[in-house]
Design a protein around this motif. Sequence first.
Motif, short mmCIF file in Angstrom:
data_model
loop_
_atom_site.label_atom_id
_atom_site.label_comp_id
_atom_site.label_asym_id
_atom_site.label_seq_id
_atom_site.Cartn_x
_atom_site.Cartn_y
_atom_site.Cartn_z
N PRO A 150 42.25 48.84 56.53
CA PRO A 150 41.12 48.78 55.60
C PRO A 150 41.41 47.95 54.35
O PRO A 150 40.53 47.24 53.86
N ALA A 151 42.64 47.99 53.86
CA ALA A 151 42.98 47.19 52.68
C ALA A 151 42.91 45.71 53.00
O ALA A 151 42.44 44.90 52.18
N ARG A 152 43.39 45.31 54.18
CA ARG A 152 43.34 43.88 54.56
C ARG A 152 41.91 43.43 54.80
O ARG A 152 41.53 42.32 54.43
N ARG A 153 41.09 44.31 55.41
CA ARG A 153 39.69 43.95 55.61
C ARG A 153 38.99 43.80 54.26
O ARG A 153 38.17 42.89 54.07
N ALA A 154 39.32 44.68 53.31
CA ALA A 154 38.73 44.58 51.98
C ALA A 154 39.15 43.29 51.29
O ALA A 154 38.33 42.64 50.62
N ALA A 155 40.41 42.90 51.44
CA ALA A 155 40.87 41.65 50.84
C ALA A 155 40.09 40.47 51.40
O ALA A 155 39.69 39.56 50.66
N LEU A 156 39.86 40.48 52.71
CA LEU A 156 39.09 39.42 53.34
C LEU A 156 37.66 39.38 52.79
O LEU A 156 37.12 38.31 52.51
N ASN A 157 37.06 40.56 52.61
CA ASN A 157 35.70 40.63 52.08
C ASN A 157 35.64 40.18 50.62
O ASN A 157 34.65 39.56 50.20
N LEU A 158 36.67 40.47 49.85
CA LEU A 158 36.72 40.02 48.46
C LEU A 158 36.74 38.49 48.39
O LEU A 158 36.00 37.88 47.61
N ILE A 159 37.58 37.88 49.22
CA ILE A 159 37.68 36.42 49.23
C ILE A 159 36.35 35.80 49.66
O ILE A 159 35.88 34.82 49.08
N ASP A 160 35.74 36.39 50.66
CA ASP A 160 34.45 35.87 51.14
C ASP A 160 33.39 35.95 50.05
O ASP A 160 32.59 35.02 49.88
N ALA A 161 33.38 37.05 49.30
CA ALA A 161 32.39 37.21 48.22
C ALA A 161 32.57 36.16 47.14
O ALA A 161 31.61 35.64 46.58
N VAL A 162 33.83 35.82 46.85
CA VAL A 162 34.11 34.80 45.83
C VAL A 162 33.70 33.42 46.32
O VAL A 162 32.99 32.68 45.63
N LEU A 163 34.13 33.06 47.52
CA LEU A 163 33.95 31.69 48.00
C LEU A 163 32.54 31.42 48.52
O LEU A 163 32.01 30.32 48.35
N ARG A 164 31.92 32.42 49.13
CA ARG A 164 30.61 32.18 49.75
C ARG A 164 29.45 32.56 48.82
O ARG A 164 28.43 31.88 48.79
N ARG A 165 29.64 33.63 48.02
CA ARG A 165 28.54 34.09 47.17
C ARG A 165 28.76 33.82 45.69
O ARG A 165 27.89 34.08 44.88
N GLY A 166 29.95 33.31 45.34
CA GLY A 166 30.23 33.00 43.95
C GLY A 166 30.40 34.21 43.06
O GLY A 166 30.28 34.12 41.83
N GLU A 167 30.70 35.37 43.64
CA GLU A 167 30.91 36.58 42.86
C GLU A 167 32.32 36.59 42.25
O GLU A 167 33.24 35.94 42.76
N THR A 168 32.49 37.33 41.16
CA THR A 168 33.82 37.57 40.64
C THR A 168 34.50 38.63 41.50
O THR A 168 33.82 39.40 42.20
N LEU A 169 35.82 38.71 41.41
CA LEU A 169 36.52 39.77 42.13
C LEU A 169 36.06 41.14 41.66
O LEU A 169 35.95 42.08 42.46
N ASP A 170 35.78 41.28 40.37
CA ASP A 170 35.30 42.56 39.84
C ASP A 170 33.93 42.90 40.41
O ASP A 170 33.67 44.06 40.77
N GLN A 171 33.03 41.93 40.46
CA GLN A 171 31.69 42.18 41.01
C GLN A 171 31.77 42.56 42.48
O GLN A 171 31.04 43.44 42.95
N ALA A 172 32.64 41.90 43.21
CA ALA A 172 32.75 42.15 44.65
C ALA A 172 33.46 43.45 44.98
O ALA A 172 33.29 43.99 46.07
N GLY A 173 34.22 43.96 44.03
CA GLY A 173 35.06 45.12 44.30
C GLY A 173 34.31 46.36 44.73
O GLY A 173 34.77 47.13 45.57
N GLY A 174 33.13 46.58 44.15
CA GLY A 174 32.39 47.81 44.44
C GLY A 174 32.12 47.99 45.92
O GLY A 174 32.43 49.05 46.50
N SER A 175 31.57 46.97 46.56
CA SER A 175 31.25 47.08 47.98
C SER A 175 32.47 46.82 48.87
O SER A 175 32.68 47.51 49.87
N ALA A 176 33.29 45.85 48.49
CA ALA A 176 34.43 45.48 49.34
C ALA A 176 35.46 46.60 49.43
O ALA A 176 36.12 46.76 50.47
N LEU A 177 35.62 47.36 48.38
CA LEU A 177 36.67 48.39 48.35
C LEU A 177 36.13 49.78 48.66
O LEU A 177 36.88 50.76 48.61
N ALA A 178 34.84 49.88 48.98
CA ALA A 178 34.20 51.19 49.13
C ALA A 178 34.86 52.05 50.21
O ALA A 178 34.93 53.28 50.08
N ARG A 179 35.35 51.41 51.28
CA ARG A 179 35.91 52.18 52.39
C ARG A 179 37.43 52.25 52.35
O ARG A 179 38.06 52.72 53.31
#
Length: 410
Positions: free
Chosen positions: A7-36
């Motif tokens: 789950p931690a590695r999947r979350a890391a992948l989702n964090l990177i995707d949120a930054v590169l594809r959606r232009g979110e900050t790591l903090d903004q992406a953290g809520g959903s990416a780290l939820a599980r």
Amino acid sequence: MDIPGLPARRAALNLIDAVLRRGETLDQAGGSALARVKGDADRALARAIAGEALRWRQDLDELIDSATRLPLAEDAKARAVLQIMLAQVLRLDTPPHAVIATALPLLMGGPRRLAHGVFSTLTKRGVTLPDVPTLPETATHRWGERASAIAAGLAEPPPLDLALRDPSATAEWAERLGGVSLMPGHVRLPRGAAVESLEGFRDGAWWVQDLAASLPARLLGAGQGRRALDLCAAPGGKTMQLAAAGWQVTAVDNAKRRLERLRENLTRTGLEADVVLADAFAWEPEEGFDAILIDAPCTATGTARRHPDVLHRIGERQIDDMAEVQSQMLARASGWLKPGGTLVYAVCSIERQEGEEQAARVSLTPVPIAADELPQGVAPAEEGWVRTDPGMLGDAGGLDGFFIARWTRD
């Protein structure tokens, strides 16, 4: 699939995707990416993996491309998985077998064999990363002759800086906490310290604040009961500095949740301020201020040491948008300054459009910043303003990138 660490590695992948594809900050992406992701340690690991993969992205891609016959698409999932695999081995000292076990399941139904082969090839070669991360071309172009020095300052996450409520106790707190001080009211500790467990936290003797971020409020001096406006005040480091220096502070911000944190910090430190939830472009003070501190909204490229996502999601469009907001805010707030009052403008950005070009348009009377108001190793520019960047104070641990200027109303 119940694989420990997955789950931690999947979350890391989702964090990177949120930054590169959606232009979110790591903090903004953290809520959903780290939820599980369960547990603070695994959440911290996911952020560390994503942060290092973004910090070294250019160099990781070069390694990946050196081991493939045909280049992977820039947005290919296999490339992103390989980035987090290599970041773990080369930056976080994770054993290769643990990396393989927790990363290849991310490509279930995809090119697992390809990713495994590329990773195995590179680890067998004993590849390493350069001493300094390679910046994206756009950042290198914007930052000009300082780009190489800035890149050197981004090689490691930053140490922990503390701002003291009582600067006269600097030597005492440096000794008690086992840190070093780079100027009065500052203590620096190695990164990784558990903040809430440190001596003095519960008593409100200090708060976390990067050394560069502490400079703007210092430049207003002692308050002696006079009125100061901290515009865009949350989460409150500068508000607390001003209150501790004897100012009667009005702290204005439009972020409700961040203002709650400001209030918590004031309660912990025993300091007082009038906290106002308001939009700076709609709010009007009842009377003028003796001092105004504008820590303006900005691209935050100066915080790349701790937020490497800014290297990849900030471009000319974001810079132009922020520069327009800053220009309007400076013009509006300048009218709230009393005659003889002092205004300090600051942004945690390395971009000239947000710093030097803004300052050049201000019609107030400049008050040049003196060398003795700054930490050793940081000098004012010829124009009297200050530019810091992560490449400064390298041996001492660096500091964030800031632009700071000061004026008075005649």
